[in-house]
Design a protein around this motif. Structure first.
Motif, PDB file in Angstrom:
ATOM      1  N   ARG A 182       0.870  -1.259   0.007  1.00 39.08           N
ATOM      2  CA  ARG A 182      -0.074   0.067  -0.068  1.00 39.08           C
ATOM      3  C   ARG A 182       0.768   1.328   0.081  1.00 39.08           C
ATOM      4  N   LEU A 183       2.091   1.317   0.783  1.00 38.70           N
ATOM      5  CA  LEU A 183       3.028   2.467   0.867  1.00 38.70           C
ATOM      6  C   LEU A 183       3.377   2.599  -0.749  1.00 38.70           C
ATOM      7  N   LYS A 184       3.860   1.464  -1.232  1.00 32.79           N
ATOM      8  CA  LYS A 184       4.385   1.831  -2.662  1.00 32.79           C
ATOM      9  C   LYS A 184       3.562   2.394  -3.649  1.00 32.79           C
ATOM     10  N   LYS A 185       2.336   1.924  -3.490  1.00 31.81           N
ATOM     11  CA  LYS A 185       1.136   2.491  -4.495  1.00 31.81           C
ATOM     12  C   LYS A 185       1.017   3.786  -4.441  1.00 31.81           C
ATOM     13  N   ARG A 186       1.266   4.529  -3.008  1.00 34.32           N
ATOM     14  CA  ARG A 186       1.006   6.014  -2.906  1.00 34.32           C
ATOM     15  C   ARG A 186       1.925   6.877  -2.934  1.00 34.32           C
ATOM     16  N   LEU A 187       3.172   5.959  -3.280  1.00 34.71           N
ATOM     17  CA  LEU A 187       4.477   6.745  -3.472  1.00 34.71           C
ATOM     18  C   LEU A 187       4.537   7.567  -4.970  1.00 34.71           C
ATOM     19  N   ASN A 188       4.570   8.855  -4.919  1.00 32.28           N
ATOM     20  CA  ASN A 188       4.689   9.549  -6.126  1.00 32.28           C
ATOM     21  C   ASN A 188       5.579  10.836  -6.059  1.00 32.28           C
ATOM     22  N   TRP A 189       6.105  11.647  -7.209  1.00 36.30           N
ATOM     23  CA  TRP A 189       6.857  12.520  -6.856  1.00 36.30           C
ATOM     24  C   TRP A 189       6.055  13.719  -6.067  1.00 36.30           C
ATOM     25  N   GLU A 190       5.066  14.182  -6.620  1.00 34.04           N
ATOM     26  CA  GLU A 190       4.381  15.133  -5.943  1.00 34.04           C
ATOM     27  C   GLU A 190       4.135  14.993  -4.550  1.00 34.04           C
ATOM     28  N   ASP A 191       3.758  13.681  -3.971  1.00 34.78           N
ATOM     29  CA  ASP A 191       3.555  13.667  -2.605  1.00 34.78           C
ATOM     30  C   ASP A 191       5.004  13.507  -1.792  1.00 34.78           C
ATOM     31  N   LEU A 192       5.938  12.801  -2.459  1.00 29.06           N
ATOM     32  CA  LEU A 192       7.164  12.710  -1.580  1.00 29.06           C
ATOM     33  C   LEU A 192       7.780  14.231  -1.518  1.00 29.06           C
ATOM     34  N   SER A 193       7.558  14.925  -2.436  1.00 25.33           N
ATOM     35  CA  SER A 193       8.341  16.381  -2.611  1.00 25.33           C
ATOM     36  C   SER A 193       7.760  17.354  -1.301  1.00 25.33           C
ATOM     37  N   LYS A 194       6.656  16.919  -1.023  1.00 23.79           N
ATOM     38  CA  LYS A 194       6.179  17.605   0.055  1.00 23.79           C
ATOM     39  C   LYS A 194       6.657  17.265   1.434  1.00 23.79           C
ATOM     40  N   LEU A 195       7.144  16.083   1.559  1.00 20.23           N
ATOM     41  CA  LEU A 195       7.457  15.782   2.972  1.00 20.23           C
ATOM     42  C   LEU A 195       8.900  16.479   3.245  1.00 20.23           C
ATOM     43  N   THR A 196       9.085  16.387   4.670  1.00 26.45           N
ATOM     44  CA  THR A 196      10.159  16.814   5.366  1.00 26.45           C
ATOM     45  C   THR A 196      11.525  15.831   4.998  1.00 26.45           C
ATOM     46  N   ASN A 197      12.798  16.521   5.043  1.00 25.62           N
ATOM     47  CA  ASN A 197      13.755  15.507   4.994  1.00 25.62           C
ATOM     48  C   ASN A 197      13.772  14.115   5.813  1.00 25.62           C
ATOM     49  N   GLU A 198      13.324  14.619   6.964  1.00 27.27           N
ATOM     50  CA  GLU A 198      13.244  13.362   8.109  1.00 27.27           C
ATOM     51  C   GLU A 198      12.310  12.470   7.778  1.00 27.27           C
ATOM     52  N   GLU A 199      11.169  12.816   7.241  1.00 35.39           N
ATOM     53  CA  GLU A 199      10.183  11.699   6.505  1.00 35.39           C
ATOM     54  C   GLU A 199      10.653  10.971   5.489  1.00 35.39           C
ATOM     55  N   LEU A 200      11.431  11.658   4.448  1.00 31.10           N
ATOM     56  CA  LEU A 200      11.998  11.139   3.524  1.00 31.10           C
ATOM     57  C   LEU A 200      12.818  10.008   3.884  1.00 31.10           C
ATOM     58  N   TYR A 201      13.701  10.311   4.827  1.00 39.59           N
ATOM     59  CA  TYR A 201      14.763   9.471   5.384  1.00 39.59           C
ATOM     60  C   TYR A 201      14.162   8.287   5.994  1.00 39.59           C
ATOM     61  N   ALA A 202      13.072   8.612   6.732  1.00 42.49           N
ATOM     62  CA  ALA A 202      12.290   7.357   7.418  1.00 42.49           C
ATOM     63  C   ALA A 202      11.656   6.308   6.336  1.00 42.49           C
ATOM     64  N   ILE A 203      11.066   7.024   5.220  1.00 37.47           N
ATOM     65  CA  ILE A 203      10.315   6.085   4.333  1.00 37.47           C
ATOM     66  C   ILE A 203      11.517   5.403   3.689  1.00 37.47           C
ATOM     67  N   HIS A 204      12.565   5.819   3.316  1.00 39.92           N
ATOM     68  CA  HIS A 204      13.735   5.084   2.580  1.00 39.92           C
ATOM     69  C   HIS A 204      14.127   3.820   3.492  1.00 39.92           C
ATOM     70  N   ILE A 222      13.715   6.105  -3.683  1.00 37.50           N
ATOM     71  CA  ILE A 222      12.225   5.651  -3.168  1.00 37.50           C
ATOM     72  C   ILE A 222      11.451   5.149  -4.338  1.00 37.50           C
ATOM     73  N   ILE A 223      11.273   6.112  -5.350  1.00 36.46           N
ATOM     74  CA  ILE A 223      10.423   5.844  -6.497  1.00 36.46           C
ATOM     75  C   ILE A 223      10.736   4.623  -7.477  1.00 36.46           C
ATOM     76  N   SER A 224      12.136   4.571  -7.780  1.00 35.92           N
ATOM     77  CA  SER A 224      12.721   3.475  -8.646  1.00 35.92           C
ATOM     78  C   SER A 224      12.845   2.155  -7.911  1.00 35.92           C
ATOM     79  N   GLY A 225      12.926   2.076  -6.772  1.00 36.44           N
ATOM     80  CA  GLY A 225      12.997   0.851  -5.856  1.00 36.44           C
ATOM     81  C   GLY A 225      14.405   0.551  -5.614  1.00 36.44           C
TER      82      GLY A 225
END
Length: 74
Positions: A3-25, A56-59
């Motif tokens: 479900r997480l991978k289906k929701r990941l797109n550039w627009e949504d990810l670019s709105k996250l903080t650096n810490e959130e991106l780090y945690a998702i990775h 994140i997007i490329s896997g």
């Protein structure tokens, strides 16, 4: 995780903080994104943010241990 991978797109990810991106990775790949030869740190600039988002997007986990992402200056 699917479900997480289906929701990941550039627009949504670019709105996250650096810490959130780090945690998702870290959650997806079970490892921290390596952004510097010295080890893992949060993204320090826009080029590094883009590198984490693209990973994140490329896997493919981000592991930049020899060269910094294009456009990075310190």
């Amino acid at each position: 995780m699917k479900r997480l991978k289906k929701r990941l797109n550039w627009e949504d990810l670019s709105k996250l903080t650096n810490e959130e991106l780090y945690a998702i990775h870290a959650k997806i790949f079970k490892c921290d994104p390596i952004l510097h030869g010295r080890g893992a740190f949060y993204p320090q600039n826009e080029a590094e943010r883009k590198a984490v988002i693209n990973a994140i997007i490329s896997g493919e986990p981000l592991d930049v241990t020899k060269d910094d992402p294009p456009g990075v200056t310190y």
